[in-house]
Design an enzyme around this catalytic site. Structure first.
Site, PDB file in Angstrom:
ATOM      1  N   CYS A  82       0.873  -1.187   0.000  1.00  8.63           N
ATOM      2  CA  CYS A  82       0.000   0.000   0.000  1.00  8.63           C
ATOM      3  C   CYS A  82       0.905   1.231   0.000  1.00  8.63           C
ATOM      4  O   CYS A  82       2.055   1.142  -0.430  1.00  8.63           O
ATOM      5  CB  CYS A  82      -0.975  -0.030   1.166  1.00  8.63           C
ATOM      6  SG  CYS A  82      -0.226  -0.028   2.807  1.00  8.63           S
ATOM      7  N   ASP A 137      -8.201   3.878   1.171  1.00  8.37           N
ATOM      8  CA  ASP A 137      -7.243   4.259   2.213  1.00  8.37           C
ATOM      9  C   ASP A 137      -8.019   4.702   3.452  1.00  8.37           C
ATOM     10  O   ASP A 137      -8.739   5.692   3.403  1.00  8.37           O
ATOM     11  CB  ASP A 137      -6.379   5.404   1.672  1.00  8.37           C
ATOM     12  CG  ASP A 137      -5.273   5.788   2.627  1.00  8.37           C
ATOM     13  OD1 ASP A 137      -5.326   5.378   3.803  1.00  8.37           O
ATOM     14  OD2 ASP A 137      -4.359   6.501   2.186  1.00  8.37           O
ATOM     15  N   ARG A 177      -3.350  -0.686   5.408  1.00  9.97           N
ATOM     16  CA  ARG A 177      -3.946  -1.757   4.595  1.00  9.97           C
ATOM     17  C   ARG A 177      -3.050  -2.971   4.402  1.00  9.97           C
ATOM     18  O   ARG A 177      -3.467  -4.114   4.669  1.00  9.97           O
ATOM     19  CB  ARG A 177      -4.354  -1.193   3.223  1.00  9.97           C
ATOM     20  CG  ARG A 177      -5.487  -0.199   3.300  1.00  9.97           C
ATOM     21  CD  ARG A 177      -5.643   0.578   2.007  1.00  9.97           C
ATOM     22  NE  ARG A 177      -4.506   1.490   1.805  1.00  9.97           N
ATOM     23  CZ  ARG A 177      -4.318   2.253   0.746  1.00  9.97           C
ATOM     24  NH1 ARG A 177      -5.177   2.196  -0.259  1.00  9.97           N
ATOM     25  NH2 ARG A 177      -3.286   3.054   0.658  1.00  9.97           N
TER      26      ARG A 177
HETATM   27  P1  4NP Z   1      -1.764   2.760   4.114  1.00 11.31           P
HETATM   28  O1  4NP Z   1      -2.412   4.081   4.720  1.00 11.31           O
HETATM   29  O2  4NP Z   1      -1.201   3.122   2.759  1.00 11.31           O
HETATM   30  O3  4NP Z   1      -2.913   1.837   4.024  1.00 11.31           O
HETATM   31  O4  4NP Z   1      -0.693   2.325   5.098  1.00 11.31           O
HETATM   32  C1  4NP Z   1      -1.716   5.301   4.809  1.00 11.31           C
HETATM   33  C2  4NP Z   1      -0.911   5.527   5.894  1.00 11.31           C
HETATM   34  C3  4NP Z   1      -0.251   6.750   6.008  1.00 11.31           C
HETATM   35  C4  4NP Z   1      -0.405   7.705   5.034  1.00 11.31           C
HETATM   36  C5  4NP Z   1      -1.212   7.463   3.947  1.00 11.31           C
HETATM   37  C6  4NP Z   1      -1.863   6.242   3.836  1.00 11.31           C
HETATM   38  N1  4NP Z   1       0.246   8.960   5.171  1.00 11.31           N
HETATM   39  O5  4NP Z   1       0.001   9.830   4.315  1.00 11.31           O
HETATM   40  O6  4NP Z   1       1.022   9.149   6.104  1.00 11.31           O
END
Ligand code: 4NP
Length: 150
Positions: free
Chosen positions: A7, A121, A13
C-alpha cells in the site's frame, strides 16, 4: 511461493493483508510480507486501528514494522498485490521488464476481475473504514488461498 502486499504507508492496509493471508496459509509453503510505496512510516508499527481490527478477528500484527517497497522485491516475490490503482502504478513504474510488471496485481481483482476496485485508504477515516478494509481483504485472501490450493 512468496507474496508481497503493498500500500502507500505500510501501516494500515498492507499490514492487514499480510496478517490475514498469513493466518490462512502454512508459512512453510507460502511466505507473506508487506511494504509501502512511500517510506514515511519506515520502522513503525502498524496503525493502532489496524492492530485493533486484526486483534478483533484473532490476528496479531504487532510483529510487523513498516518498510519501503524495494526494486529488489521484484526478484524476491512471485506475486505483488497492490491495494489501489495509485500503488499499482507506482510499483509498475519501478519494474524493469515485462516479467516484473506482470507480477503486480490489484488485490481486489481476485474478487472481481472485470473492475479495477481499490481498497480505500482508511488513514483519515474512522474505525468503520478499518472494519470495511478488513472484510474486503479477508474475502480477497480467501480467493488467493483457494487458488494456491488448486
Ligand atoms: P496505508 O495508509 O497506505 O494503508 O498504510 C496510509 C498511511 C499513512 C499515510 C497514507 C496512507 N500517510 O500519508 O502518512
Amino acid at each position: 511461493m512468496k507474496i508481497l502486499m503493498v500500500c502507500l504507508g505500510n501501516i494500515c492496509r498492507s499490514p492487514l493483508a499480510e496478517g490475514i493471508l498469513k493466518s490462512k496459509v502454512s508459512s512453510e509453503y507460502v511466505q507473506v510480507d508487506s511494504a509501502g510505496t512511500a517510506g514515511y512510516h519506515e520502522g513503525e508499527l502498524p496503525d493502532k486501528r489496524s492492530i485493533a481490527v486484526a486483534k478483533k478477528y484473532g490476528i496479531d500484527i504487532t510483529d510487523q514494522r513498516s518498510r519501503k517497497f524495494l526494486v529488489k522485491d521484484f526478484e524476491n516475490f512471485d506475486v505483488i498485490y497492490a491495494m489501489d490503482e495509485s500503488n499499482y502504478d507506482n510499483i509498475v513504474a519501478l519494474s524493469r521488464n515485462k516479467e516484473e510488471a506482470n507480477k503486480v496485481k490489484m488485490i481486489l481483482q481476485e474478487l472481481d476481475s472485470s473492475q479495477k476496485l481499490n481498497v480505500p485508504d482508511p488513514y483519515y477515516g474512522g474505525e468503520l473504514g478499518f472494519e470495511n478494509v478488513y472484510q474486503m481483504l479477508n474475502e480477497a485472501c480467501e480467493v488467493i488461498v483457494s487458488k494456491i490450493n488448486k
